[in-house]
Design a protein around this motif. Structure first.
Motif, short mmCIF file in Angstrom:
data_model
loop_
_atom_site.label_atom_id
_atom_site.label_comp_id
_atom_site.label_asym_id
_atom_site.label_seq_id
_atom_site.Cartn_x
_atom_site.Cartn_y
_atom_site.Cartn_z
N VAL A 182 0.58 -1.26 -0.21
CA VAL A 182 0.08 0.24 -0.07
C VAL A 182 0.96 1.37 0.32
CG1 VAL A 182 -2.07 1.12 1.05
CG2 VAL A 182 -1.39 -1.11 1.63
N GLU A 183 0.83 1.96 -1.38
CA GLU A 183 1.77 3.23 -0.98
C GLU A 183 1.03 4.72 -0.01
OE1 GLU A 183 3.00 6.08 -4.01
OE2 GLU A 183 2.08 4.62 -4.11
N VAL A 201 10.41 1.79 -3.58
CA VAL A 201 8.93 0.10 -3.18
C VAL A 201 8.53 0.74 -4.50
CG1 VAL A 201 7.96 -0.44 -1.23
CG2 VAL A 201 10.13 0.51 -1.28
N TYR A 202 7.60 1.15 -4.92
CA TYR A 202 6.01 1.27 -4.77
C TYR A 202 6.16 1.06 -7.18
CZ TYR A 202 4.86 1.87 -0.88
OH TYR A 202 4.65 1.85 0.75
N GLU A 203 7.59 1.32 -7.64
CA GLU A 203 7.85 1.26 -8.80
C GLU A 203 7.84 -0.01 -10.19
OE1 GLU A 203 12.32 2.65 -9.37
OE2 GLU A 203 12.27 4.92 -9.01
N GLY A 204 6.86 0.43 -10.79
CA GLY A 204 6.75 -0.37 -11.82
C GLY A 204 5.66 -1.22 -11.73
N PHE A 205 5.01 -0.76 -10.65
CA PHE A 205 3.50 -1.12 -11.29
C PHE A 205 2.69 -0.82 -10.02
CE2 PHE A 205 4.91 -2.06 -6.81
CZ PHE A 205 4.04 -2.08 -5.63
N THR A 206 1.02 -0.78 -9.88
CA THR A 206 0.25 -0.45 -9.38
C THR A 206 -0.36 -0.82 -7.72
OG1 THR A 206 -0.96 0.63 -11.39
CG2 THR A 206 -1.79 0.50 -9.76
N PRO A 207 0.30 0.05 -7.13
CA PRO A 207 0.26 -0.11 -5.63
C PRO A 207 -1.05 0.05 -5.50
CG PRO A 207 1.96 1.82 -5.65
CD PRO A 207 1.43 1.36 -7.18
N LEU A 208 -1.28 -0.97 -4.25
CA LEU A 208 -2.95 -0.85 -2.93
C LEU A 208 -2.77 1.16 -3.05
CD1 LEU A 208 -2.94 -4.31 -1.29
CD2 LEU A 208 -4.44 -3.11 -2.77
N THR A 243 6.86 -10.03 -1.14
CA THR A 243 7.50 -9.60 -1.96
C THR A 243 7.52 -10.35 -3.10
OG1 THR A 243 9.74 -11.18 -1.07
CG2 THR A 243 9.45 -9.65 0.17
N THR A 244 6.88 -10.80 -3.68
CA THR A 244 7.28 -11.13 -5.11
C THR A 244 5.83 -10.55 -5.91
OG1 THR A 244 7.66 -13.29 -4.79
CG2 THR A 244 6.70 -13.41 -6.73
N ILE A 245 6.84 -9.29 -6.67
CA ILE A 245 5.60 -8.59 -7.22
C ILE A 245 6.29 -8.11 -8.78
CG2 ILE A 245 5.52 -5.91 -7.40
CD1 ILE A 245 5.41 -5.76 -4.24
N VAL A 246 5.27 -8.33 -9.88
CA VAL A 246 5.56 -8.12 -11.33
C VAL A 246 5.78 -6.43 -11.55
CG1 VAL A 246 4.75 -8.57 -13.37
CG2 VAL A 246 4.83 -10.32 -12.09
N ARG A 247 7.15 -6.38 -11.39
CA ARG A 247 7.51 -5.00 -12.29
C ARG A 247 7.44 -4.66 -13.76
NH1 ARG A 247 8.59 -1.77 -7.58
NH2 ARG A 247 8.83 -3.70 -5.27
N LYS A 248 7.10 -3.98 -13.99
CA LYS A 248 7.09 -3.22 -15.67
C LYS A 248 7.90 -2.38 -15.78
CE LYS A 248 3.19 -5.73 -16.50
NZ LYS A 248 1.85 -5.79 -17.56
#
Length: 248
Positions: A182-183, A201-208, A243-248
């Motif tokens: 959560v950002e 921490v929140y780069e490359g994906f859309t956090p909650l 800690t498993t997050i798909v980042r683009k």
């Protein structure tokens, strides 16, 4: 309906205060920063009745004195949202700072207990109430460099289960909410004001967002009387585990 929210001046607590005000809940807003509490009270007082309590959840005497100071018309608390908490540092256990450990355990575990102990007896006497504890995906899955934070949130998980076992007979619901990424100010606090590190921490994906979690809390506390939302884990769509997050 009277709701007490800890950590109400930012993040999930702030979003929950706004969401509860939309439901016309009367609000007891708690936090350490009186100036922020005053601003939030001014903001929400046009919608509903609001009072504030300034205290640090880590200080048991402070907690007890603050909650005992509530006027009679505010004492019948229907909903308690145990949101206050923190993460400090991210390092291997051997390099951890005991001062950081104290901050996390004192707020995340002892603080939750102190506030709950001050509120629960009234709920038991009235034979009704709802407690919402904010855990974390970290309480369900320990990750490297976060042992003490994860342990503190695992304690919240255990306390939620234990509370439910003890309090269901008294008509009190207990909900455990475990957010993923959560950002909020969370990472800024964890990294002690290092904005660049926190942003990564929140780069490359859309956090909650805090609003996403507030919506879930509303869902839990507005469920029918015969329904208890016991345990909810909420992940960002790009997140498969702690800690498993798909980042683009």
């Amino acid at each position: 309906m009277i709701a007490l929210i800890t950590g109400a001046t930012s993040g999930i607590g702030y979003a929950t205060a706004l969401a509860f005000a939309d439901l016309d809940f009367q609000l007891i807003l708690c936090g350490r920063r009186q100036d922020r509490l005053d601003a939030l009270k001014d903001q929400l007082s046009e919608q509903t009745r609001v009072t504030t309590l300034a205290f640090d959840v880590r200080d048991r005497n402070d907690v007890e004195a603050a909650i005992q100071s509530l006027p009679t018309e505010w004492q019948a608390i229907d909903i308690l949202v145990n949101n206050a908490g923190n993460a400090h540092g991210l390092s291997p256990i051997q390099d951890g700072d005991p001062a950081d450990w104290d901050q996390m355990i004192d707020a995340n575990v002892q603080g939750l207990l102190y506030v709950s102990k001050a509120v629960i007896p009234g709920m038991v006497a009235r034979q009704r109430g709802h407690i919402v504890n904010l855990s974390s995906v970290a309480g369900k899955q320990t990750y490297a460099n976060g042992a003490v934070y994860c342990a503190s949130k695992a304690a919240v998980e255990a306390l939620s289960t234990g509370m439910r076992l003890d309090l269901t007979q008294h008509g009190i619901k207990v909900t455990n909410i475990a957010p993923g990424a959560v950002e909020t100010e969370f990472s800024m606090v964890r990294f002690k004001g290092d904005a660049e590190r926190a942003a990564k921490v929140y780069e490359g994906f859309t956090p909650l967002t805090a609003d996403d979690i507030a919506d879930t809390i509303v869902y839990a506390v507005t469920a029918p009387a015969h329904v208890t939302i016991a345990d909810l884990t909420i992940l960002a769509n790009a997140q498969a585990a702690a800690t498993t997050i798909v980042r683009k």
